[in-house]
Write an enzyme that holds these catalytic residues in place. Structure first.
Site, PDB file in Angstrom:
ATOM      1  CG  LEU A  97      -2.024  -0.900   1.074  1.00  0.00           C
ATOM      2  CD1 LEU A  97      -2.609  -0.791   2.604  1.00  0.00           C
ATOM      3  CD2 LEU A  97      -3.143  -0.600   0.210  1.00  0.00           C
ATOM      4  CG  ASP A  98      -0.125   4.968  -1.840  1.00  0.00           C
ATOM      5  OD1 ASP A  98      -0.771   5.223  -0.661  1.00  0.00           O
ATOM      6  OD2 ASP A  98      -0.963   5.061  -2.935  1.00  0.00           O
ATOM      7  CE1 TYR A  99       5.247   7.916   4.992  1.00  0.00           C
ATOM      8  CE2 TYR A  99       4.007   9.735   4.221  1.00  0.00           C
ATOM      9  CZ  TYR A  99       4.728   9.155   5.077  1.00  0.00           C
ATOM     10  OH  TYR A  99       5.193   9.909   6.381  1.00  0.00           O
ATOM     11  CD  GLU A 100      -0.681  11.266   0.669  1.00  0.00           C
ATOM     12  OE1 GLU A 100      -1.524  11.141  -0.048  1.00  0.00           O
ATOM     13  OE2 GLU A 100      -0.106  12.280   0.847  1.00  0.00           O
ATOM     14  CB  SER A 101      -3.099   3.461   0.695  1.00  0.00           C
ATOM     15  OG  SER A 101      -3.107   4.316  -0.581  1.00  0.00           O
TER      16      SER A 101
END
Length: 203
Positions: free
Chosen positions: A47-51
């Site tokens: 998952l990306d940093y903001e997810s």
């Protein structure tokens, strides 16, 4: 000859955390979670940093190939908060497939998928940048069987809605219990249950 016993973990990845233990990027990493992961543990499908939300970890290097690189597609479910009110017409656009820009600057039409309006999830903490309560937003539940880079964010952007919050809540039959497994917590799962709930046979 001893058989290697692999281990499997269900993590609720918090917002603003990288899906890795080491790296050159600045930011919090999985090693900051209060859990004694064994050596060789790695994330399956980041998952990306903001997810936020469901992140699977294991010591079994074969799982990524079985889950995301095999011929049988696997469902990934997300709760997505977007700015503005989503109309039925927009839902149909997203459900039917929509053009997004992928790696290399190429236009790609997403496969048909499940998209419906959803209630705001219970059990998620507020973020520092949460919307003013007077700003209207909508929650969607999106179920995909493909995973282009930042696909969900690009899909909602293509229909003129900015993604405000992205929470993965399930991969196949492994569901994240948002109310009972808060961000930053880890739950270990037995190997047989792990593969059964991911609908992976012959492992």
């Amino acid at each position: 000859m001893n058989t290697i016993r692999h281990r499997y973990f269900i993590v609720h990845k918090p917002h603003s955390m990288l899906s890795q233990f080491i790296g050159t990027d600045k930011g919090r990493m999985l090693g900051e979670l209060n859990y004694p992961f064994p050596e060789g543990t790695h994330a399956i499908g980041r998952l990306d940093y903001e997810s936020e939300g469901l992140l699977l970890l294991t010591t079994n290097k074969k799982v990524t190939r079985l889950l995301f690189q095999g011929e049988v597609p696997h469902k990934r479910s997300y709760l997505v908060q977007v700015r503005g009110i989503v109309t039925e017409e927009t839902l149909l656009q997203l459900q039917s497939g929509i053009a997004i820009r992928v790696k290399g600057g190429v236009d790609y039409t997403t496969a048909p998928c499940q998209v419906q309006l959803a209630q705001a999830p219970q059990g998620l903490p507020e973020l520092p940048h949460d919307l003013n309560p007077y700003v209207k937003s909508s929650w969607l539940r999106i179920v995909l069987t493909e995973g282009k880079f930042h696909q969900v964010r690009k899909m909602v952007r293509s229909v003129n809605h900015r993604c405000l919050r992205l929470v993965r809540v399930a991969i196949e039959d492994i569901d994240l219990d948002l109310q009972n497994q808060p961000p930053g917590t880890v739950r270990e799962i037995e190997e047989s249950a792990f593969f059964s709930q991911l609908c992976i046979n012959n492992w």
